[in-house]
Design an enzyme around this catalytic site. Sequence first.
Site, PDB file in Angstrom:
ATOM      1  N   HIS A  85      35.277  64.797   1.826  1.00 25.37           N
ATOM      2  CA  HIS A  85      36.580  65.173   1.263  1.00 25.37           C
ATOM      3  C   HIS A  85      37.767  64.564   1.987  1.00 25.37           C
ATOM      4  O   HIS A  85      38.891  65.006   1.792  1.00 25.37           O
ATOM      5  CB  HIS A  85      36.761  66.692   1.312  1.00 25.37           C
ATOM      6  CG  HIS A  85      35.858  67.441   0.407  1.00 25.37           C
ATOM      7  ND1 HIS A  85      36.242  67.864  -0.846  1.00 25.37           N
ATOM      8  CD2 HIS A  85      34.581  67.845   0.563  1.00 25.37           C
ATOM      9  CE1 HIS A  85      35.244  68.501  -1.422  1.00 25.37           C
ATOM     10  NE2 HIS A  85      34.210  68.510  -0.582  1.00 25.37           N
ATOM     11  N   ARG A 121      48.980  72.616   2.172  1.00 28.24           N
ATOM     12  CA  ARG A 121      48.987  72.809   3.610  1.00 28.24           C
ATOM     13  C   ARG A 121      50.044  71.925   4.260  1.00 28.24           C
ATOM     14  O   ARG A 121      50.360  70.857   3.754  1.00 28.24           O
ATOM     15  CB  ARG A 121      47.601  72.477   4.198  1.00 28.24           C
ATOM     16  CG  ARG A 121      46.574  73.544   3.943  1.00 28.24           C
ATOM     17  CD  ARG A 121      46.942  74.839   4.619  1.00 28.24           C
ATOM     18  NE  ARG A 121      46.755  74.734   6.057  1.00 28.24           N
ATOM     19  CZ  ARG A 121      45.875  75.429   6.760  1.00 28.24           C
ATOM     20  NH1 ARG A 121      45.115  76.341   6.173  1.00 28.24           N
ATOM     21  NH2 ARG A 121      45.772  75.258   8.052  1.00 28.24           N
ATOM     22  N   LYS A 133      50.771  64.617   4.538  1.00 27.46           N
ATOM     23  CA  LYS A 133      51.250  65.058   3.221  1.00 27.46           C
ATOM     24  C   LYS A 133      52.762  64.858   3.081  1.00 27.46           C
ATOM     25  O   LYS A 133      53.299  64.886   1.999  1.00 27.46           O
ATOM     26  CB  LYS A 133      50.881  66.520   2.985  1.00 27.46           C
ATOM     27  CG  LYS A 133      49.366  66.753   2.896  1.00 27.46           C
ATOM     28  CD  LYS A 133      49.046  68.234   2.684  1.00 27.46           C
ATOM     29  CE  LYS A 133      47.581  68.563   2.809  1.00 27.46           C
ATOM     30  NZ  LYS A 133      46.816  68.322   1.562  1.00 27.46           N
ATOM     31  N   THR A 142      44.307  68.624  -5.589  1.00 26.17           N
ATOM     32  CA  THR A 142      43.933  69.335  -6.807  1.00 26.17           C
ATOM     33  C   THR A 142      45.135  70.104  -7.352  1.00 26.17           C
ATOM     34  O   THR A 142      45.205  70.391  -8.546  1.00 26.17           O
ATOM     35  CB  THR A 142      42.774  70.318  -6.545  1.00 26.17           C
ATOM     36  OG1 THR A 142      43.031  71.004  -5.310  1.00 26.17           O
ATOM     37  CG2 THR A 142      41.447  69.594  -6.450  1.00 26.17           C
ATOM     38  N   LYS A 147      46.697  70.827 -11.310  1.00 26.67           N
ATOM     39  CA  LYS A 147      47.148  72.123 -11.845  1.00 26.67           C
ATOM     40  C   LYS A 147      48.565  72.010 -12.391  1.00 26.67           C
ATOM     41  O   LYS A 147      48.884  72.563 -13.448  1.00 26.67           O
ATOM     42  CB  LYS A 147      47.086  73.192 -10.752  1.00 26.67           C
ATOM     43  CG  LYS A 147      45.650  73.502 -10.300  1.00 26.67           C
ATOM     44  CD  LYS A 147      45.607  74.299  -9.001  1.00 26.67           C
ATOM     45  CE  LYS A 147      44.210  74.194  -8.389  1.00 26.67           C
ATOM     46  NZ  LYS A 147      44.149  74.628  -6.990  1.00 26.67           N
TER      47      LYS A 147
END
Length: 818
Positions: A362, A554, A559, A663, A667
């Site tokens: 992952h 997170r 990110k 993910t 959504k």
Amino acid sequence: MTGITAPKSPVTTAEFADGIREQLKYAQGVTPEQATPADVYVASSLVVRHYLQDAWFKTQQDMINGSTKAVGYLSAEFLIGKQLRNALLNAGMLDQFDEAVESLGFKPQDVVDAEYEPALGNGGLGRLAACFIDSLASLGVPAFGYGIQYKYGIFKQEFDKDGKQVEKPEYWQANEEPWGHVDYNRSQRVNFGGKVVTRPDGSKEWQPEWSVRAVPVDYMVPGYASGRVNTLRLWSARSYDEFDLATFNKSDYLNAVKPQVAAENISKILYPEDSTPQGKALRLEQQYFFVAASIHDAIRVFYPGQDKPDLTTFPDKICFQLNDTHPVIGIPELMRVLIDEYGYTWDVAWDITTRTFNYTCHTLLPEALEVWPAELIGELLPRHLEIIKAINTNFLAELATKTRDKAKINRMRIVTEGDNPQVRMAFLAVAGGSHVNGVAELHSELLKDVTLRDFSDLYGDKFTNVTNGVTPRRFIRLANPRLSALITEGLGTDKWLSDLELLKGLEPLAKDDEFVKKFAAVKQANKVDFANYAKREYGFELDPNTMFNTMVKRLHEYKRQSLKILALIARYADIKSGRLSADDVLPRTVIFGAKSAPGYYLAKMTIQLINNVARVVNNDPDVKGKLSVYFPWNYNVRLAQHLIPATDLDEQISQAGKEASGTGNMKFALNGAMTVGTLDGANVEIRERVGAENFFLFGMTVDEVDKLYEEGYSPAKYYEADPRLKAAIDMVSDGTFSNGDRNTYAPLVADWLTKDWFMTLADFTAYCSIQSDIEALYREPLEWNRKALLNVANSGYFSSDRSIEDYLTRIWHTGPLV
Ligand code: TH1
């Protein structure tokens, strides 16, 4: 697959209400008059369980008696979220529940709110596991989710008066929890420590030093309209030595309960690091604990009552999917069981084992691939270390037949050389399983080309991709009932809930202004709902007539929450200085949600900065009505379900090549948000499907990132080159967001200016310039909503049902029960 219409309810409203009364009486011991919403929640859950029970039995029976191979999804995390509404939906009892509860004088929402969320995961990886078991059951595939029932899930996040993150224990079992069934009669013994002895016949025997009792706690996993109910079996650690009476009699209570405390520690807490493993002994104990219990459980389930079953058929009964490296110790464990306990030869055992396991990676961050000191494994699991070493030796011999490149062979060692040898769990997983997959196309390519390059060179056939997905049941139907109703209206069927590609049928409706307006009205109503929710839960005052711009995930440097916050500060400065006239500013509400690992210094400082930017911006009359920033604490599945349907613009701005998939991005797109994002992870595939013209792309590509690294990246250059960036960083240093204190964020600023590992500064200018495209489009509501609707119509691929179909054909080679 072709979609299935919503299941017919197995129960009438009157029966449901009777059921609740009965459970209130016999399980809760209260009359309907005495009952609280929490009592009704427990009673309703028991009623649902009651109606699912026969399907649960039948699914287990069909699985054991039939010839369809089952799937065992081994995962240290299952972030399942609240259970009641999901079970009601999948069992077809939503309306009956609402009406029954109302007939008893309660509000359904109050009853649902009484459920406490089991937060047994960190983020995407754990939530993916939860979506996958929902899809497996919905597709009718026999499956077990195997994991740990942590006593404390991911910490509860609070903010102190300075805006710093404070972690509080998440004791989610404080109230009665009707979903997990503790099955003491099917516990397993899990051993640790001790030594290995050689038996007279030359075979090996592990003589462990201590053991714990693994008690299964079973959760029903009802499929949507499939009539199937699978099992999520989470292990809880208990002690065998309940109590040392002799010690206790000497009034040394603490020592008397010591063994019990030590054993129960194993399932006490979820490690709160997402993507950055901590090499702690307890973590390895947790991993072995749940994996060993699960393997023994599977043998018990599939060979009932057999003393010495023929385990050469094991890979035909069940295949185990290793969710990242966390359960990889299962490979040597199965070898040990087969050789030491069942007497198979090494070769037979290896054949069985490699046909049983598959591995999903992952991540791409090298530091996230787990590596355990051989010494630690040797202390805790001495026999496993021997087996791992033997696997390594055989593997090296095999490699020598495939290549003459000594350096390459050395790089591929499962156990490293030197004074302090390490065991590389990812390498063990590749060697010991049949398939390896990444979680998005780009990620799987990078795994092959970079992270596991040597392995893909020699074992190219093992490598494949399965792009992640999310369950439309929870993340569209439950989270967004208004959009669900509109989709059903637009398509003329509700079959899309089990065949999400049907959403494609909405595409022509994007040309129909009336339909687009209805779609816009859904979003607006969701925003009003969220504003009310945020007021109630957090005391925030959100204006639903502004753009809702969300970044939830997170907190991690890669990110790049920093990019968002710096751009936001620059925007604030623009408005304040009058560089941007008030009329030119599109009013925005920026919403953050993020937990940081407790020991992650820069991430925690970023949280503090966001909170203080929010404080300053929200209290500045100069920007009132133009810009506001909110950071609801403790982002979790429940908050996600409220926030995602209310979002206009979603942020997926990681450095290219760092986010394996994501993910949340799926959504948001499925709930009609537009995305501003980089070419990273599944963003690439989302953009491909929804159309480049319906996605706000910015920033460097993977190749550009690599090139810049090679040339030598100097963030200070970007700071000097863009005056807005300079001004924003200077405001962080000059105390604007720290009541004049210039030291508060000094380490963060120093990192930006001298290291900036993830090239936030290099992408700043591009990120800011895409904002004018975003705002221009938002000023044309019909056009914005048309594009947002096209995002919904073209994201059906990102159903976890499709992911599971891909696993079935590419990796598991099994299917639904017949
Ligand atoms: C995440 C990835 O970061 C994310 O991109 C992906 O969508 C998600 O997994 C599901 O595939 C990961 N979470 C963890 C957590 C731990 C270790 C590694 C990863 S990768 C503890």
